[in-house]
Enzyme design. Sequence first.
Site, PDB file in Angstrom:
ATOM      1  N   SER A 161       0.845  -1.189   0.000  1.00 23.27           N
ATOM      2  CA  SER A 161       0.000   0.000   0.000  1.00 23.27           C
ATOM      3  C   SER A 161       0.879   1.237   0.000  1.00 23.27           C
ATOM      4  O   SER A 161       1.585   1.485   0.979  1.00 23.27           O
ATOM      5  CB  SER A 161      -0.908   0.009   1.232  1.00 23.27           C
ATOM      6  OG  SER A 161      -1.574   1.253   1.358  1.00 23.27           O
ATOM      7  N   SER A 220       0.161   4.352   0.328  1.00 22.35           N
ATOM      8  CA  SER A 220      -0.200   5.284   1.397  1.00 22.35           C
ATOM      9  C   SER A 220      -0.089   4.664   2.782  1.00 22.35           C
ATOM     10  O   SER A 220       0.050   5.373   3.773  1.00 22.35           O
ATOM     11  CB  SER A 220      -1.646   5.753   1.204  1.00 22.35           C
ATOM     12  OG  SER A 220      -2.552   4.682   1.433  1.00 22.35           O
ATOM     13  N   THR A 251      -4.768   2.415   3.042  1.00 23.17           N
ATOM     14  CA  THR A 251      -5.836   2.030   2.123  1.00 23.17           C
ATOM     15  C   THR A 251      -7.013   1.467   2.911  1.00 23.17           C
ATOM     16  O   THR A 251      -6.888   0.441   3.590  1.00 23.17           O
ATOM     17  CB  THR A 251      -5.324   0.991   1.103  1.00 23.17           C
ATOM     18  OG1 THR A 251      -4.142   1.497   0.479  1.00 23.17           O
ATOM     19  CG2 THR A 251      -6.384   0.676   0.055  1.00 23.17           C
ATOM     20  N   GLU A 291       4.757   1.808  -7.455  1.00 23.46           N
ATOM     21  CA  GLU A 291       4.486   0.426  -7.879  1.00 23.46           C
ATOM     22  C   GLU A 291       5.674  -0.187  -8.614  1.00 23.46           C
ATOM     23  O   GLU A 291       6.045  -1.333  -8.348  1.00 23.46           O
ATOM     24  CB  GLU A 291       3.239   0.355  -8.771  1.00 23.46           C
ATOM     25  CG  GLU A 291       1.949   0.545  -8.013  1.00 23.46           C
ATOM     26  CD  GLU A 291       1.515   1.989  -7.922  1.00 23.46           C
ATOM     27  OE1 GLU A 291       0.658   2.277  -7.071  1.00 23.46           O
ATOM     28  OE2 GLU A 291       2.027   2.828  -8.700  1.00 23.46           O
TER      29      GLU A 291
END
Length: 179
Positions: A84, A86, A89, A146
Site C-alpha cells: 500500500s 499510502s 488504504t 508500484e
Amino acid sequence: MSSSQKLILDKLTSILAETDNSKSAELLKLVEGAGRTFIGGAGRSLLVSRFFAMRLVHAGYNVSMIGEVVTPAIKAGDLLILVSGSGGTETLLPFVKKAKSVGAKLVVISMKKSSLMADAADLTIQIGNDSSFPLTNGMPMGSQFELSTLLFLEATIADLIFAKGLTEEGMRAIHANLE
C-alpha cells in the site's frame, strides 16, 4: 533508449538507492518462518502483490491472495504481506485488524515509514524515503511506487533463488499448468 525510458529508469534507480535493502532479508526470514503467507493490495499495488505471490509459489511456499473465494482463514503463525503506497488504504485496514487479532505477523510495504498500517506492522518496508515520490511528469498516479516495489520484490526473489539454490527448471515445475 528513449527519453521517457531514461526518465523512468533514472527515477526507479534513485528510489531503490534510497531504500533499505536489508529489509529484503527480514522479509524472507518472516516468509520462511510462516505457516502460510497471505498477500494483498489494492489497485496497482494489488497487481504488484500478485507478482510477488506468484514468485513465492514458484519457490515452493504456501501462498494465498487475500479476498479470493478459496483463500483460507488466517491464523496464528501465518504472515500477511500488504502493499500500500499510502499505508492507509481503507479496504485493507480490516485485514490488518483481523491478522493482528489472530496472532499473525504483518508486513507492510509502503512509501510511508509511519501510517495506520505501518504502525501495526511487525515489519515495515519503506520503498524510497519520505521525499522520494514528487509529482513527476511522465510517471503518473503512483507508478513510481508500484514500479519501484515491483523491482524491490523481484530482487528479493532473486536473493531467495540464490540463497536456496533454486533452479529455473525446479521453479517451472511448480508454475501453473492450467493457464
